[in-house]
Design an enzyme around this catalytic site. Sequence first.
Site, mmCIF file in Angstrom:
data_model
loop_
_atom_site.group_PDB
_atom_site.id
_atom_site.type_symbol
_atom_site.label_atom_id
_atom_site.label_comp_id
_atom_site.label_asym_id
_atom_site.label_seq_id
_atom_site.Cartn_x
_atom_site.Cartn_y
_atom_site.Cartn_z
ATOM 1 N N GLU A 72 0.822 -1.209 0.000
ATOM 2 C CA GLU A 72 0.000 0.000 0.000
ATOM 3 C C GLU A 72 0.858 1.262 0.000
ATOM 4 O O GLU A 72 0.524 2.253 -0.659
ATOM 5 C CB GLU A 72 -0.922 0.016 1.225
ATOM 6 C CG GLU A 72 -1.917 -1.128 1.263
ATOM 7 C CD GLU A 72 -1.416 -2.325 2.039
ATOM 8 O OE1 GLU A 72 -2.236 -2.963 2.730
ATOM 9 O OE2 GLU A 72 -0.189 -2.628 1.969
ATOM 10 N N CYS A 95 -2.708 -4.012 7.230
ATOM 11 C CA CYS A 95 -2.386 -4.206 8.641
ATOM 12 C C CYS A 95 -2.812 -2.991 9.454
ATOM 13 O O CYS A 95 -2.862 -1.865 8.942
ATOM 14 C CB CYS A 95 -0.894 -4.475 8.819
ATOM 15 S SG CYS A 95 0.172 -3.099 8.315
ATOM 16 N N ALA A 174 10.044 -36.920 -9.182
ATOM 17 C CA ALA A 174 9.878 -37.325 -10.579
ATOM 18 C C ALA A 174 10.015 -38.834 -10.647
ATOM 19 O O ALA A 174 10.963 -39.403 -10.101
ATOM 20 C CB ALA A 174 10.929 -36.647 -11.459
ATOM 21 N N GLY A 312 12.577 -41.569 -1.117
ATOM 22 C CA GLY A 312 11.462 -42.195 -0.433
ATOM 23 C C GLY A 312 11.701 -42.453 1.037
ATOM 24 O O GLY A 312 10.754 -42.421 1.842
#
Length: 380
Positions: A72, A95, A174, A312
């Site tokens: 702003e 704010c 991937a 993993g």
Amino acid sequence: MTDFQPEALETGQGEPDTVIGQHQKMMRRCLTLAQKAAGRTSPNPLVGCVIVRDGAVVGEGFHPKAGEPHAEVFALRAAGDRAVGATAYVSLEPCNHYGRTPPCTEALINAQVAQVVVGMVDPDQRVSGRGIERLRAANIDVIVGVEEAACQDINEAFVHRVLHQRPFGTLKYAMTLDGKIATSQGHSAWVTQEAARTYVHGLRSTCDAVIVGGNTVRHDNPRLTSHVAGDTPNPLRVVMTRSLDLPSAAHLWDREEAATLVLTEGNPNPQFQNYLVEQGVEVVNLESLTPLHAMEYLHQRDLLSVLWECGGTLAAPAIADGVVQKVLAFVAPKIVGGLAAPSPVGELNLNQMTHAIALQRVHWRTLGPDLLVEGYLPQE
């Protein structure tokens, strides 16, 4: 929520529009501006602001980084005296408290704007609703909820951090069409083609940190950067390892492109710790090295978003600990086979298909020959 209705509006180009259409157009511009600071504002949100008077944009701005003025302020500076009687569009509720910068509500009031259009309410309890109340108390017309879903999306990491006190986690991997992230011998360069890899490089530039485990460092020797020259931000590169049995010549120890943080526990391998410190790598011993404790620590460092690019073995406990909110799965039209070939997620102890974790808000797109599937894990 919204409290406005479509009305006829003259755009200045001889074609009728609607108030709601104009509001949406300007809010989308706010979001475009906000996105320019992606990866730079933590722990603050991405915010854009546009000032419109008599149908013309007279000022705009965005929040560039924490400690700098808010959107702003930049927009009002650009507008100057033309802000008097204007409409201010801002993607997040202004704010109304003193932090590193003064309240934006007061800046809008002092500029004598006539109307403020807000994309979404700020979830931060220091702000939530109070900024809107302050503006209305100053007899400024306030409209709330324009393009709210898009405003929520661009700041999903900020909202998550405010509500849950930890960074927003995205698991990216991937894999081949048969669900492998590498061959049985561990070779993984490359599963996907260039378009998908370029997408990931851009994704890294919008995240505060990228996390991998020791196996990824040993087997892949990644750089984990945006691979873009110039002032494109690079994430903090984080390695989680209990053993600290890591190669001394890894790319991650080169800090010219980006900083690296090694998280461990129990003070293992002091000699190698000293070596890393000499290279400029930060080493932190946590009381317990789990994905949850790692994210709690990164929250203390004011991080908003974390990209899990691990294998993993680490991905499974990250999911189990509830620190993964989003999944980006790149699927290559390849078949590699191999009973010993690794998959993207390790053991989750889900023994029946009815116990499988079903992603929500799923959508997909193609990137060259590869497929990107995106979805969110269910949140309690």
